[in-house]
Design an enzyme around this catalytic site. Structure first.
Site, PDB file in Angstrom:
ATOM      1  N   ASP A 147       2.925 -29.145 -10.750  1.00 19.70           N
ATOM      2  CA  ASP A 147       4.521 -29.208 -11.280  1.00 19.70           C
ATOM      3  C   ASP A 147       5.294 -29.640 -10.042  1.00 19.70           C
ATOM      4  O   ASP A 147       5.053 -29.571  -8.970  1.00 19.70           O
ATOM      5  CB  ASP A 147       4.777 -27.862 -11.752  1.00 19.70           C
ATOM      6  CG  ASP A 147       4.135 -27.682 -13.070  1.00 19.70           C
ATOM      7  OD1 ASP A 147       3.721 -28.552 -13.722  1.00 19.70           O
ATOM      8  OD2 ASP A 147       3.987 -26.443 -13.549  1.00 19.70           O
ATOM      9  N   LYS A 191       8.792 -31.366 -14.029  1.00 18.87           N
ATOM     10  CA  LYS A 191       9.433 -30.951 -15.447  1.00 18.87           C
ATOM     11  C   LYS A 191      10.884 -30.650 -14.639  1.00 18.87           C
ATOM     12  O   LYS A 191      11.238 -29.780 -13.801  1.00 18.87           O
ATOM     13  CB  LYS A 191       9.102 -29.810 -16.068  1.00 18.87           C
ATOM     14  CG  LYS A 191       7.861 -30.069 -16.919  1.00 18.87           C
ATOM     15  CD  LYS A 191       7.407 -28.865 -17.646  1.00 18.87           C
ATOM     16  CE  LYS A 191       6.348 -29.073 -18.362  1.00 18.87           C
ATOM     17  NZ  LYS A 191       5.716 -27.769 -19.151  1.00 18.87           N
ATOM     18  N   MET A 247      15.840 -19.478 -12.520  1.00 17.00           N
ATOM     19  CA  MET A 247      16.306 -20.948 -12.826  1.00 17.00           C
ATOM     20  C   MET A 247      17.547 -20.862 -13.966  1.00 17.00           C
ATOM     21  O   MET A 247      17.749 -21.704 -15.115  1.00 17.00           O
ATOM     22  CB  MET A 247      15.319 -21.906 -13.713  1.00 17.00           C
ATOM     23  CG  MET A 247      14.016 -22.070 -12.968  1.00 17.00           C
ATOM     24  SD  MET A 247      14.296 -22.972 -11.349  1.00 17.00           S
ATOM     25  CE  MET A 247      14.026 -24.645 -12.192  1.00 17.00           C
TER      26      MET A 247
END
Length: 494
Positions: free
Chosen positions: A37, A59, A174
């Site tokens: 990732d 992502k 996040m």
């Protein structure tokens, strides 16, 4: 029956490559395929097998390199092909890492899998910022909350009242984009506007950046400081424990991102020492050694031998063993080109000497080393015939190291380039060029340090702008140069 594959869903930790578990590191080394990732530190890829296939699954908000369904399909495909597959995820795979969906897909497809936990960012980033998430006097409860979810607005749909009144320390993941909503909801559901808040961006890495405030003013402060994800929002009284720089942020080389030129397969002791002082070090390019075991007829028995590296020593003794030759057949003296090489000879219980101790009028010398080193030494010892050189091994660049470089470059983590010798200039430059980069362009955003005049001349000839030549080619001189103000790249975010 073919070999059975297995998928390992591994937590890579929040950023510091030292925070991967021993089991995760073991599986990474064994993996034939690695799917990783965006939040995985690219430097971890340097510890995978040189033969491993890398697949980037990065992502970002509203931007997916590979959608989750495609990732699931790849895991199943490679698992059914009988491969060892590592799915490398930032933090802990079970904390907002969608590991449940991947495990369910593997289960349905009949592919064996294991889940290897990792250190989650809410705990790791807080610790590296100097804040424990629980404390006997300040916090007896701790919760992790997603900062965005699948709701139409992306704003987390949770029990705000229970969260505001019942949890001492809250880590939002996040959630910078929803920070105004988070602060408003906590205040409107009973949390004091004076509640301390700590923002931690890129926690546990050299890009770590922190910002302190309260629920009442953190939105304005974050906007002024242009704070962005990836970040943790830590809400609670423990946030006030942070006073100035943390243990991590106070390391002398904290926030310096160094590319250390490499010309062999060995990791540098200097590189590890720089890491210990807080720097993030990329030893580039990663090299792989291929041994050229000698036939019995090619092994010199009556001449002095000069070894150019510890690797040449290892290959020589491996050749003796492969040919079942007794060391007593070797009548010549052993010499090493460096103290490290002499030490390698000692590890085989043989006395090695430095070349300065050799009688210049002694019998013919046979030089053993890698193919490029042999070419270099032929020029230095031009008076010796070609048959007195033996190539014990060759170095080839591991292709995946270029992928690591590209990822670090995208994250603006190539800031200082260090050339310890002329050979490193060559290997690094060739690797840059393979990535479509030129020395001239690299020099526009990265400073260049050379260990000596020879490496400087080679770097300038290659097209680099050299910013510093060390006063002496030592680790101490390098450390002092990095501490100088003009070489401290620490502080873009301080």
């Amino acid at each position: 029956m073919g070999k059975q594959g297995c998928v390992y869903l591994v937590g890579a930790g929040p950023g510091d490559i030292g925070l991967v578990t021993a089991k995760g590191y073991q599986y990474l080394q064994q993996a034939e395929v690695v799917l990783y990732d965006r939040l995985v530190n690219p430097l971890l890829l340097e510890y995978a097998s040189p033969q491993a296939e890398f697949i980037y699954c990065g992502k970002m908000p509203k931007k997916h390199i590979l959608r989750q369904e495609a990732i699931n399909d790849l895991l199943i495909q490679h698992g059914l092909e009988g491969k060892k597959v590592v799915r490398l995820k930032g933090g802990d795979p079970s904390v907002f890492g969608r590991v449940g969906e991947e495990a369910e897909a593997l289960e349905q497809a009949g592919v064996p899998y294991e889940i290897v936990p990792g250190i989650t960012a809410g705990i790791g980033a807080a610790a590296y910022a100097g804040v424990p998430v629980t404390h006997r006097e300040h916090s007896l409860s701790f919760a992790v909350i997603t900062g965005h979810d699948k709701s139409p607005s992306g704003e987390p749909l949770i029990d705000w009242h229970a969260l505001a009144k019942g949890i001492d320390t809250i880590a939002f993941y996040m959630g910078i984009g929803n920070l105004p909503h988070i602060a408003d909801q906590l205040i409107s559901h009973g949390r004091s506007p004076d509640t301390p808040v700590l923002l931690i961006q890129w926690g546990t890495t050299g890009k770590q950046r922190t910002l302190q405030g309260s629920l009442a003013n953190i939105v304005g402060k974050a906007k002024t400081a242009q704070f962005k994800n990836p970040a943790i929002i830590l809400v609670g009284e423990v946030s006030e424990i942070k006073k100035g720089e943390s243990w991590f942020e106070s390391k002398p080389l904290f926030s310096q991102h160094l590319l250390l030129g490499r010309a062999s397969d060995e990791q540098s002791a200097i590189g590890q020492h720089l890491r210990d002082q807080g720097a993030e070090v990329f030893e580039f390019p990663r090299m792989q050694l291929k041994k050229n075991l000698l036939k019995e007829t090619d092994i010199p028995t009556d001449k002095d031998l000069l070894f150019l590296s510890p690797a040449s020593v290892d290959v020589f003794f491996a050749s003796l063993q492969a040919n079942k030759m007794d060391i007593r057949h070797i009548q010549g003296d052993f010499y090493g080109v460096s103290p490290k090489t002499v030490k390698a000879l000692a590890s085989y219980h043989c006395v090695g000497k430095e070349m300065s101790e050799r009688d210049p009028h002694a019998s013919t010398l046979v030089i053993l080393g890698d193919s490029e080193g042999i070419d270099r030494e032929k020029q230095r010892y031009s008076f010796v015939f070609d048959q007195d050189f033996i190539a014990t091994h060759t170095y080839t660049r591991v292709p995946q190291t270029l992928q690591t470089f590209r990822r670090l470059q995208e994250e603006e983590r190539i800031e200082t380039i260090i050339f310890p010798n002329v050979r490193a200039v060559k290997t690094v430059t060739e690797s840059f060029q393979e990535c479509g980069e030129s020395p001239e362009n690299i020099s526009m955003y990265a400073q260049v340090i050379c260990f000596g005049e020879k490496s400087k001349q080679a770097a300038v000839k290659a097209g680099y702008s050299v910013d510093k030549v060390l006063s002496e080619p030592t680790e101490k001189a390098l450390f002092e140069a990095l501490l100088q103000k003009e070489f401290s790249l620490a502080a873009a975010f301080s």
